[in-house]
Design an enzyme around this catalytic site. Structure first.
Site, PDB file in Angstrom:
ATOM      1  N   GLN A 157      41.941 -64.994  20.711  1.00 34.47           N
ATOM      2  CA  GLN A 157      40.669 -64.348  21.080  1.00 34.47           C
ATOM      3  C   GLN A 157      39.499 -65.325  21.066  1.00 34.47           C
ATOM      4  OE1 GLN A 157      40.385 -61.394  22.258  1.00 34.47           O
ATOM      5  NE2 GLN A 157      42.392 -60.578  21.751  1.00 34.47           N
ATOM      6  N   HIS A 213      46.251 -60.207  13.453  1.00 37.60           N
ATOM      7  CA  HIS A 213      47.090 -59.502  14.437  1.00 37.60           C
ATOM      8  C   HIS A 213      48.532 -59.523  13.917  1.00 37.60           C
ATOM      9  CE1 HIS A 213      49.299 -59.088  18.282  1.00 37.60           C
ATOM     10  NE2 HIS A 213      48.191 -58.608  18.801  1.00 37.60           N
ATOM     11  N   ASP A 217      45.242 -69.054  15.003  1.00 40.57           N
ATOM     12  CA  ASP A 217      45.586 -68.172  16.121  1.00 40.57           C
ATOM     13  C   ASP A 217      44.321 -68.027  16.960  1.00 40.57           C
ATOM     14  OD1 ASP A 217      45.828 -66.016  17.785  1.00 40.57           O
ATOM     15  OD2 ASP A 217      46.477 -64.591  16.250  1.00 40.57           O
ATOM     16  N   LYS A 223      44.702 -63.935  28.341  1.00 40.50           N
ATOM     17  CA  LYS A 223      43.377 -63.540  27.833  1.00 40.50           C
ATOM     18  C   LYS A 223      42.307 -64.516  28.341  1.00 40.50           C
ATOM     19  CE  LYS A 223      45.550 -61.673  23.723  1.00 40.50           C
ATOM     20  NZ  LYS A 223      45.566 -60.215  23.880  1.00 40.50           N
ATOM     21  N   CYS A 232      47.355 -53.659  17.335  1.00 38.06           N
ATOM     22  CA  CYS A 232      48.321 -54.554  16.676  1.00 38.06           C
ATOM     23  C   CYS A 232      47.725 -55.149  15.407  1.00 38.06           C
ATOM     24  CB  CYS A 232      48.796 -55.671  17.605  1.00 38.06           C
ATOM     25  SG  CYS A 232      49.779 -55.063  18.957  1.00 38.06           S
TER      26      CYS A 232
HETATM   27  N1  PMP Z   1      46.666 -62.869  18.114  1.00 36.44           N
HETATM   28  C1  PMP Z   1      45.563 -62.234  18.512  1.00 36.44           C
HETATM   29  C2  PMP Z   1      44.283 -62.399  17.720  1.00 36.44           C
HETATM   30  C3  PMP Z   1      45.596 -61.426  19.652  1.00 36.44           C
HETATM   31  O1  PMP Z   1      44.505 -60.785  20.055  1.00 36.44           O
HETATM   32  C4  PMP Z   1      46.813 -61.303  20.366  1.00 36.44           C
HETATM   33  C5  PMP Z   1      46.913 -60.400  21.588  1.00 36.44           C
HETATM   34  N2  PMP Z   1      46.372 -59.125  21.408  1.00 36.44           N
HETATM   35  C6  PMP Z   1      47.930 -62.001  19.913  1.00 36.44           C
HETATM   36  C7  PMP Z   1      47.819 -62.783  18.782  1.00 36.44           C
HETATM   37  C8  PMP Z   1      49.235 -61.940  20.632  1.00 36.44           C
HETATM   38  O2  PMP Z   1      49.102 -62.482  21.911  1.00 36.44           O
HETATM   39  P1  PMP Z   1      50.259 -62.323  22.990  1.00 36.44           P
HETATM   40  O3  PMP Z   1      50.592 -60.849  23.032  1.00 36.44           O
HETATM   41  O4  PMP Z   1      49.634 -62.798  24.260  1.00 36.44           O
HETATM   42  O5  PMP Z   1      51.406 -63.151  22.535  1.00 36.44           O
END
Ligand code: PMP
Length: 417
Positions: free
Chosen positions: A214, A134, A211, A237, A375
Site C-alpha cells: 500500500q 494484512h 510489506d 495496486k 484481510c
Molecule cells: N499487504 C497489504 C498491506 C495489502 O494491502 C495486500 C493486498 N490487499 C497484500 C499484502 C497482499 O497483496 P496481493 O494480494 O497482491 O498479494
C-alpha cells in the site's frame, strides 16, 4: 511519504481530468450513475499506457524467455529483463540481481518465509510483526512457527491505529530474528515509521521485511535509503496488471538463501544425481514467468513517474483531507483509523448498518467502496467491529467523487433511518 495530509495543499498543476482520460474504465456507468471508483487499495485501474504496452508485447514480442536463440525469444527476454531494470530504478535497488518477480506481495512474503525463515529459525527465535498487518504478513510467519518452533510476537497499536512504538521496542530483543511490518496499513491507512523500525531492528540484530503493497503507489520508495533487507509489493495496486509483483532482497541475503521452488529457469545443470542452481535473480523464478505482467509493471512505473509520484501523493492527501472532514460531519459515521500520518485510505462504519449493506447502497449509486475485514481480521477484532467500509483514493479520483461519496452516504443514512 506524505506528511500529515491535513496540512497538504492541493497541487495546482495536477490536472486530474487529463489523468482520467488515460483510464477508459472510469467512463463506465454503474446502475445508471457514473462510476465513482474508490477501491484502488484493493486493485487500481490501468491506464491506456499500460494496456497498450501489454498489447504491444503480446502482439509483437511474445515468445518464451531466456532459452531461445530465435529473434522473438530474444525480444521477449529483452522486454522482461528490461522491466526488471525499470523496477530496480523505481525503488533504487543497487542491482537487478536484487529484484525477484513474483505473483504479488503474498508470494513475495511466502518466498522469504520459506527460503529464508524456514531454513534459519529455530525454537527460541522470534518473529516480530504488528497488530495492523494484512493476513499476507501474518499467516506465512505462523506457518514458519509451526515448521520451526519459533514464536510470533505482535506489537500493539493504539485506538488511532498507530503502532505503540515503545511497546514495539520492548518486544524487540536478542531473540528477534526478523521484524516484518507493513509500510502502510491497508485497513487503516496508517503510515508506519519504517525508518525508525529499521534502525531499531538492525540495532537489535534482526532483519527487516517491509510489506510495501500500500506504500509504493503513494510515495517514493528508496529501498537503499530505507535500509530494508526485504521489500515486497504488487503490480495491481500500482496501476499495473494482476499476477506480477516484486520481492526486493539485499543481494548478500538472497545469495545465501536456497531456492524455494524447483523447475525450469532456476537451474544451471540438472542430472539425476544432482542439480545446480542458477544465479540471482533467476534462482527464485522457477518456470515460465509472467512476461506481459512485467512489461505492464514497467509501463505503470513510467506512467507514475510521468505524473510525478510526489504530485500524486499531494493530490491524494488533499482528497483524504476533504473526505475525512466531510465524513466526520455525517451522523453515525465513525472513522476507523485516525493516525496522524495516513495514506489515501478511509475506513469507516455507519451506526446500526452492516458494512455490506452500506456497500450495496453505495453501489446502487455508482460508488464502489470495499466492505469487509480487508484481510486484516485482527484489526477488526481490535476495534470491535465485524467489518468496515473502506474508500481509497488513487491518482484519478476527484473532489467531485468525494462529494458523490458523501451524498451517497447521506442517502444511505436516510434509507437505514
Ligand atoms: N499487504 C497489504 C498491506 C495489502 O494491502 C495486500 C493486498 N490487499 C497484500 C499484502 C497482499 O497483496 P496481493 O494480494 O497482491 O498479494
Amino acid at each position: 511519504m506524505a506528511a500529515n495530509p491535513a496540512r497538504t495543499p492541493t497541487p495546482s498543476t495536477y490536472d486530474v481530468e487529463r489523468v482520467r482520460r488515460d483510464f477508459p474504465i472510469l467512463s463506465t456507468t454503474v446502475n445508471g450513475h457514473p462510476l465513482v471508483y474508490l477501491d484502488s487499495a484493493a486493485s487500481a485501474q490501468r491506464p491506456l499506457q499500460v494496456l497498450r504496452a501489454v498489447e504491444d508485447y503480446e502482439t509483437h514480442s511474445h515468445a518464451n524467455v531466456h532459452r531461445g536463440v530465435h529473434a522473438l525469444s530474444q525480444a521477449a527476454t529483452a522486454a522482461y529483463e528490461g522491466a526488471r531494470e525499470r523496477v530496480r530504478r523505481f525503488i533504487n535497488a543497487g542491482s537487478t540481481r536484487e529484484i525477484i518477480f513474483t505473483r504479488g506481495t503474498t508470494e513475495a512474503i511466502n518466498l522469504v518465509a520459506q527460503a529464508w525463515a524456514r531454513n534459519r529459525l529455530h525454537a527460541g527465535d522470534e518473529i516480530l510483526i504488528t497488530a495492523l498487518e494484512h493476513h499476507a504478513n501474518i499467516v506465512p510467519w505462523q506457518m514458519v512457527c509451526e515448521q520451526t518452533g519459533c514464536t510470533l510476537k505482535v506489537a500493539p497499536i493504539n485506538r488511532r491505529g498507530e503502532l505503540e512504538f515503545e511497546a514495539f521496542l520492548k518486544l524487540l530483543g536478542p531473540r528477534t530474528r526478523l521484524v516484518a511490518v507493513a509500510h502502510v496499513s491497508n485497513a487503516l491507512g496508517t503510515i508506519l515509521p519504517v525508518e525508525r523500525i529499521v534502525a531499531a531492528a538492525h540495532a537489535a540484530g534482526a532483519l527487516v521485511l517491509i510489506d510495501g503493497a500500500q506504500a509504493v503507489p503513494h510515495a517514493r520508495v528508496d529501498v537503499r535509503a530505507l535500509g530494508a533487507d526485504f521489500y515486497t509489493f504488487s503490480g495491481h495496486k500500482l496501476y499495473a496488471p494482476t499476477g506480477i509483483g516484486v520481492l526486493y532482497g539485499r543481494q548478500e541475503l538472497l545469495t545465501a538463501m536456497p531456492p524455494w521452488q524447483g523447475g525450469g529457469d532456476m537451474i544451471l545443470t540438472v542430472s539425476f544425481e544432482k542439480s545446480t542452481y542458477n544465479d540471482l535473480p533467476w534462482k527464485f523464478e522457477a518456470g515460465t514467468p509472467n512476461m506481459s505482467g512485467a512489461v505492464g509493471l514497467a509501463a505503470a512505473m513510467d506512467y507514475i513517474e510521468s505524473l510525478g509520484i510526489d504530485a500524486i501523493a499531494a493530490h491524494e492527501a488533499h482528497l483524504l483531507e476533504l473526505a475525512t472532514a466531510a465524513l466526520t460531519n455525517i451522523p453515525g459515521i465513525e472513522l476507523i483509523g485516525t493516525a496522524a500520518h495516513k495514506a489515501a485510505v478511509l475506513s469507516f462504519t455507519m451506526k446500526g448498518v452492516h458494512a455490506h449493506d452500506l456497500g450495496t447502497i453505495l453501489d446502487s449509486q455508482g460508488v464502489a467502496v470495499r466492505t469487509g475485514h480487508h484481510c486484516a481480521m485482527p484489526v477488526m477484532t481490535f476495534f470491535g467491529v465485524p467489518a468496515t467500509a473502506r474508500a481509497s483514493f488513487g491518482c484519478y479520483n476527484t473532489e467531485g467523487e468525494v462529494a458523490a461519496l458523501v451524498s451517497a452516504l447521506r442517502k444511505a443514512r436516510e434509507v437505514f433511518g
